[in-house]
Design an enzyme around this catalytic site. Structure first.
Site, mmCIF file in Angstrom:
data_model
loop_
_atom_site.group_PDB
_atom_site.id
_atom_site.type_symbol
_atom_site.label_atom_id
_atom_site.label_comp_id
_atom_site.label_asym_id
_atom_site.label_seq_id
_atom_site.Cartn_x
_atom_site.Cartn_y
_atom_site.Cartn_z
ATOM 1 N N HIS A 78 -13.060 -5.293 3.943
ATOM 2 C CA HIS A 78 -11.673 -5.106 3.495
ATOM 3 C C HIS A 78 -10.806 -4.472 4.585
ATOM 4 O O HIS A 78 -9.810 -3.818 4.298
ATOM 5 C CB HIS A 78 -11.600 -4.236 2.231
ATOM 6 C CG HIS A 78 -12.596 -4.613 1.185
ATOM 7 N ND1 HIS A 78 -12.355 -5.567 0.218
ATOM 8 C CD2 HIS A 78 -13.876 -4.204 0.991
ATOM 9 C CE1 HIS A 78 -13.421 -5.713 -0.540
ATOM 10 N NE2 HIS A 78 -14.373 -4.902 -0.089
ATOM 11 N N SER A 111 6.810 -9.312 27.969
ATOM 12 C CA SER A 111 7.995 -9.608 27.184
ATOM 13 C C SER A 111 9.197 -9.586 28.121
ATOM 14 O O SER A 111 9.243 -8.804 29.070
ATOM 15 C CB SER A 111 8.154 -8.547 26.091
ATOM 16 O OG SER A 111 9.517 -8.455 25.712
ATOM 17 N N LYS A 164 5.369 -4.286 27.192
ATOM 18 C CA LYS A 164 4.518 -5.171 26.382
ATOM 19 C C LYS A 164 3.497 -5.950 27.204
ATOM 20 O O LYS A 164 3.758 -6.395 28.302
ATOM 21 C CB LYS A 164 5.388 -6.177 25.609
ATOM 22 C CG LYS A 164 6.237 -5.567 24.529
ATOM 23 C CD LYS A 164 5.431 -4.967 23.384
ATOM 24 C CE LYS A 164 4.846 -6.017 22.478
ATOM 25 N NZ LYS A 164 5.894 -6.749 21.752
ATOM 26 N N GLU A 178 -3.436 -15.532 20.185
ATOM 27 C CA GLU A 178 -2.406 -15.871 19.189
ATOM 28 C C GLU A 178 -2.202 -17.379 19.096
ATOM 29 O O GLU A 178 -2.067 -17.942 18.013
ATOM 30 C CB GLU A 178 -1.079 -15.200 19.542
ATOM 31 C CG GLU A 178 -1.078 -13.704 19.273
ATOM 32 C CD GLU A 178 0.223 -13.071 19.738
ATOM 33 O OE1 GLU A 178 1.191 -13.088 18.973
ATOM 34 O OE2 GLU A 178 0.273 -12.567 20.875
#
Ligand code: ARG
Length: 467
Positions: free
Chosen positions: A166, A287, A293, A300
């Protein structure tokens, strides 16, 4: 008197004799597949050469014609490989483009090649040859990724991290064990591809348009020449069904599902909240507005591309659904999703294999996280059970101890012996052996367990199986 304007000869050259007006431009573009099925060209030539050889062996083609077909095909192969081949939408598809060029080069021999064959069994053969090759390449990449996983798992056979259920800290595991979970998934993925390969590798050629052919062909011979394991035994089925392609796409979708799970974990682990790993710079991007970043673009995108691969699978299912026997043009739509599926999965596997080599682990952050969530609470319960307490009672005792530790803002292992004893007089000084992360790991030493020694044994077995 039959009139045949020059224009008609161009569009639909192979079948225009039947028609009284030229094909509409949009219809021509809409029905043509050459823009994408030219990728099948080398398989098409391979299939044609085997067919021609068989025709010559059974006396349906002269040795001279066979020789001319071979020379012509050699030339065409060279033209295709060097990018000089002229693909024309007027010739509709890869098959007719190659045949037209062959006829230019080899004259009547080129026109005789299509004896005892139809584009229906031809395309079914091409797509099977393509998929067989694709499966072999996918298997190679799976293997490379698995080897990279084994190396990384070996390095981290004893690196402790929190295991989650979980997404809550559950019990300590080793990072090596975690990686080996993906090794197992890939092992099954490879097995699914091998299963699909058996059904892919059957020869449809000889089924002709749908009913077979009146010529004395030798299908077994063609199958042997092309390395097929067997022959499709019903001509109607052979030219029409694409279940073998759907199966392969399914195996590919499953690979992507597995990679998407791993992607999700890499992305989480790389976020500063976890800080478990660092991916090499070559797999990340920055970024344009936030200088700090470092984004895990590759995982992804693999996660994102899983969507299109599953989409292709759904597309293929839907394409096949409700198609009456035998061949229907619908099936021309099988190619783009298959090509894109194979390309996407090959690239994803290659990147993943490479990414394992560029992954650095912050073992301290993993250990600290494993200590945070009372990951050894189950071990304390098991300890009490071994001393005679029924499991349900032990569960209750430990729950109270955890609540106390939580109030003290410390781990179970940080509570003094006297405190632990207050929850159960079965607790003795040996309790700390099970409360440490290492003690918890070491106790799970059976096959499939997370103990470093069990993980090393699993890696060893995997390496042996690879030999
Ligand atoms: N381009 C076609 C396909 O990919 C080849 C078979 C065409 N057959 C036909 N009868 N029109 O399926």
């Amino acid at each position: 008197m039959q009139e045949k304007p020059a224009k008609e000869k161009q569009s639909g050259g192979a079948w225009s004799g039947r028609f009284s007006e030229p094909v509409d431009e949009l219809v021509k573009r809409f029905t043509a597949s050459v823009a994408f099925d030219k990728r099948l060209a080398l398989f098409d030539i391979q299939g044609s050469l085997a067919h021609a050889q068989m025709l010559a062996e059974v006396g349906l083609l002269s040795e001279t014609d066979l020789g001319n077909i071979r020379l012509g095909m050699e030339r065409i192969r060279g033209e295709i490989e060097s990018g000089k081949f002229h693909w024309s939408v007027d010739q509709e598809d890869v098959h007719m483009n190659i045949e037209r060029r062959l006829t230019e080069l080899a004259g009547d021999a080129g026109k005789r090649l299509h004896t005892a064959r139809s584009r229906n069994d031809q395309v079914a053969t091409d797509i099977r040859l393509y998929l067989r090759d694709a499966i072999d390449r996918l298997q190679d990449r799976i293997r490379a990724f698995q080897l990279a996983l084994l190396d990384l798992a070996e390095t981290h056979a004893a690196t402790v991290m929190p295991g989650f259920t979980h997404l809550q800290v559950a019990q300590p595991v080793t990072f090596g064990h975690h990686l080996m979970a993906y090794f197992e998934m890939l092992k099954r993925d490879a097995g699914r591809l091998s299963d699909a390969r058996k059904r892919v590798n059957q020869l449809p050629l000889g089924s002709a348009a749908l009913a077979g052919t009146g010529y004395p062909i030798q299908r077994e011979r063609v199958a042997a020449l092309l390395g097929f394991d067997g022959i499709c035994e019903n001509s109607l089925d052979a030219v029409s069904d694409r279940d073998f392609a759907i199966e392969t796409a399914n195996a590919c979708a499953m690979i992507m599902i597995h990679l998407s799970r791993f992607s999700e974990e890499l992305i989480l682990w790389m976020s500063p909240r976890y800080g478990f790993i660092r991916l090499a710079d070559r797999f990340c991007t920055g970024s344009s507005i936030m200088p700090q970043k470092r984004n895990p673009d590759v995982p992804e995108l693999v996660r994102g591309k899983t969507g299109r691969v599953i989409g292709h699978l759904m597309g293929l299912f839907t394409l096949m659904k409700g198609q009456p026997l035998a061949y229907n043009k619908d099936n021309q739509e099988d190619k783009e999703p298959l090509f894109d599926t194979v390309d996407t999965v090959l690239d994803s596997l290659t990147l993943y294999a490479d990414m394992m080599g560029g992954l650095t682990v912050n073992a301290e952050a993993m250990r600290a996280a494993a200590r945070e969530g009372f990951a050894t609470a189950t071990d304390l319960a098991d300890y009490l059970v071994k001393k005679g307490l029924p499991f349900r009672d032990a569960h209750e005792v430990v729950a109270r101890a955890v609540r106390h530790a939580e109030e003290q803002h410390c781990d179970l292992a940080d509570l003094p012996l006297e405190t632990l004893k207050q929850f159960s007089d079965l607790v003795g000084p040996d309790v700390f052996e099970v409360l440490t992360l290492e003690g918890s790991l070491a106790s799970r030493s059976h096959i499939g367990g997370t103990a470093p020694q069990a993980v090393r044994a699993a890696i060893q077995r995997a390496r042996e199986a690879f030999q």
